[in-house]
Design an enzyme around this catalytic site. Structure first.
Site, PDB file in Angstrom:
ATOM      1  N   GLU A  37     -21.584 -35.707  -0.762  1.00 33.69           N
ATOM      2  CA  GLU A  37     -22.995 -35.348  -0.651  1.00 33.69           C
ATOM      3  C   GLU A  37     -23.436 -34.609  -1.904  1.00 33.69           C
ATOM      4  O   GLU A  37     -22.804 -33.633  -2.315  1.00 33.69           O
ATOM      5  CB  GLU A  37     -23.215 -34.471   0.580  1.00 33.69           C
ATOM      6  CG  GLU A  37     -24.557 -33.779   0.676  1.00 33.69           C
ATOM      7  CD  GLU A  37     -25.747 -34.719   0.618  1.00 33.69           C
ATOM      8  OE1 GLU A  37     -26.734 -34.378  -0.055  1.00 33.69           O
ATOM      9  OE2 GLU A  37     -25.680 -35.796   1.246  1.00 33.69           O
ATOM     10  N   GLN A  38     -24.544 -35.061  -2.511  1.00 35.19           N
ATOM     11  CA  GLN A  38     -24.973 -34.455  -3.762  1.00 35.19           C
ATOM     12  C   GLN A  38     -25.546 -33.050  -3.591  1.00 35.19           C
ATOM     13  O   GLN A  38     -25.455 -32.217  -4.498  1.00 35.19           O
ATOM     14  CB  GLN A  38     -26.000 -35.346  -4.452  1.00 35.19           C
ATOM     15  CG  GLN A  38     -27.320 -35.477  -3.732  1.00 35.19           C
ATOM     16  CD  GLN A  38     -28.317 -36.306  -4.537  1.00 35.19           C
ATOM     17  OE1 GLN A  38     -28.114 -36.598  -5.712  1.00 35.19           O
ATOM     18  NE2 GLN A  38     -29.405 -36.697  -3.888  1.00 35.19           N
ATOM     19  N   TYR A 221     -45.186 -34.814  19.508  1.00 41.05           N
ATOM     20  CA  TYR A 221     -44.143 -34.680  20.532  1.00 41.05           C
ATOM     21  C   TYR A 221     -43.454 -33.343  20.356  1.00 41.05           C
ATOM     22  O   TYR A 221     -43.633 -32.670  19.338  1.00 41.05           O
ATOM     23  CB  TYR A 221     -43.146 -35.846  20.500  1.00 41.05           C
ATOM     24  CG  TYR A 221     -42.471 -36.141  19.180  1.00 41.05           C
ATOM     25  CD1 TYR A 221     -41.239 -35.587  18.852  1.00 41.05           C
ATOM     26  CD2 TYR A 221     -43.041 -37.032  18.272  1.00 41.05           C
ATOM     27  CE1 TYR A 221     -40.599 -35.891  17.668  1.00 41.05           C
ATOM     28  CE2 TYR A 221     -42.412 -37.349  17.081  1.00 41.05           C
ATOM     29  CZ  TYR A 221     -41.182 -36.780  16.786  1.00 41.05           C
ATOM     30  OH  TYR A 221     -40.552 -37.079  15.602  1.00 41.05           O
ATOM     31  N   ASP A 299     -31.010 -46.226   5.469  1.00 35.96           N
ATOM     32  CA  ASP A 299     -32.138 -46.388   4.552  1.00 35.96           C
ATOM     33  C   ASP A 299     -31.748 -47.003   3.221  1.00 35.96           C
ATOM     34  O   ASP A 299     -32.604 -47.527   2.501  1.00 35.96           O
ATOM     35  CB  ASP A 299     -32.801 -45.029   4.289  1.00 35.96           C
ATOM     36  CG  ASP A 299     -33.695 -44.581   5.429  1.00 35.96           C
ATOM     37  OD1 ASP A 299     -33.946 -45.393   6.341  1.00 35.96           O
ATOM     38  OD2 ASP A 299     -34.139 -43.421   5.413  1.00 35.96           O
TER      39      ASP A 299
END
Length: 396
Positions: A37-38, A221, A299
């Protein structure tokens, strides 16, 4: 525990929802996993997500649902209202129906809570999962026997396979397929969260509530057991530059975009401390997600508009299918091709459905929503039936 054998060493780029779900799914089937993870620390800007039953079932299989439920909110129904008057277009029961029809609840959760649950799961007993923050991947290279990533620190890390779960600006996708050309949709979304106690009589209903109107719409919501309100308010724009989840706007700008709308929407915008705006870009489905021992997930390969509330859930499904395809074979490239072939048609369908919803929500003329009003009044079961393909899907 689903561990069946020592499968090798998997590298996962990105410690977001998709990356951590992939690490868990692979770890529970015997893989040693390193997540790169960067960011210096794992975190998420305050925002909510909707988890439909197809994703909730996977979280249960990964062993993280019990840790998430105490902070989740169970919406009573899904409903549509006119943005200015607040009049109902339809309201369709969701809570009991979701469990009865699709085998799992429909949940509203804070992204930070979901990330915490997934991260806690990676430390589960017997799992060999390491999460390394501050590790920015610049490139990869591979041989028939393995794959190696190069970090900006100069360090190199090798494994048996590489999963690119590094989001819409994926470095892994860029190397695999070249630069993409996203299309600006003409929509810009405001994102805010507000404690319920600030909203008084303007508090949103305990539902997944869609407010529709001319050239704009909003979704409200609740999160964290109902103590927090999440609002996403989308407005049309002629042009925009940049694609970011973290750009900030002002309270005045947000209120101007929804001037004259129902007090639930305007009060929530007014009472928010921070207003993030997010330009929505669209992409055509990719033809290829796999390159030898490298595959894309979430994504990085199928970014989608938020109008079906499936972005996070599709990444969670990806993780389960990826691990399943790798579970009983030593042929990693073949398993990754099989994973991509299995997931592409479904995610492309969701991308297309989200795109259509974005157009429907902005019809403007109140009479344009008459067919949906009739559907809610006369055939609510048809609404549920039309979602069976989506919410009823069971990842292996």
């Amino acid at each position: 525990m689903e561990t069946v054998r020592e499968s090798g060493h998997a590298l996962v780029v990105g410690a977001g929802i998709g990356g951590l779900a992939a690490a868990l799914a692979l770890g529970r089937t015997g893989w040693r996993v390193t997540v790169l993870e960067q960011a210096a620390a794992i975190g998420e800007i305050g925002a909510g997500i909707q988890l439909s039953p197809n994703g909730v079932r996977v979280l249960s299989a990964l062993g993280v649902l019990d840790g998430l439920l105490p902070t989740a909110f169970h919406p009573e129904a899904v409903e549509m209202r006119l943005g200015r008057s607040g009049r109902h277009v339809f309201r369709i029961e969701l809570a009991e129906t979701a469990v009865r029809r699709w085998g799992a609840p429909y949940l509203h959760v804070h992204r930070a809570d979901l990330l915490d649950a997934l991260l806690t799961g990676t430390a589960g007993s017997g799992l060999d999962i390491t999460v390394r923050t501050g590790s920015t991947v610049r490139s990869y290279e591979q041989t028939p026997e393995g794959v190696t990533v190069s970090l900006d620190s100069g360090r190199r890390v090798s494994g048996s396979l590489l999963v690119g779960a590094d989001g819409i600006h994926s470095v892994i996708r860029g190397q695999m397929l070249g630069a993409d050309e996203p299309r600006f949709t003409g929509h810009v979304a405001w994102r805010v969260t507000v404690p319920v106690e600030r909203l008084g009589r303007a508090v949103p209903p305990p539902t997944a509530c869609l407010w529709v109107g001319d050239g704009r719409h909003a979704i409200t919501y609740r999160l964290r057991g109902g103590a927090l309100v999440n609002l996403v308010a989308v407005v049309e724009r002629d042009e925009w530059r940049g694609e970011s989840w973290t750009e900030r706007g002002t309270r005045q700008e947000a209120l101007a975009d929804f001037e004259g709308w129902h007090p639930t929407v305007t009060t929530t915008l007014r009472e928010a401390d921070t207003h993030y705006r997010w330009a929505l870009f669209d992409r055509e489905p990719l033809e290829n997600w796999a390159d030898g021992r490298v595959a894309l997930l979430g994504d990085a390969c199928h970014p989608m508009l938020p109008y079906l509330a499936q972005g996070a859930t599709m990444a969670i499904e990806d993780a389960r299918v990826l691990a399943h395809r790798l579970q009983h074979t030593d042929d990693v490239p073949r398993a990754l091709r099989s994973y991509a072939a299995a997931r592409r048609p479904r995610t492309a369908r969701v991308q297309a459905g989200a795109r259509r919803n974005g157009q429907r929500f902005h019809q403007g003329d109140d009479f344009a929503y008459l067919p949906l009003w009739l559907l809610g009044k006369l055939a609510p079961r048809l609404y549920h039936r039309r979602l069976d393909w989506l919410y009823g899907y069971r990842a292996p």
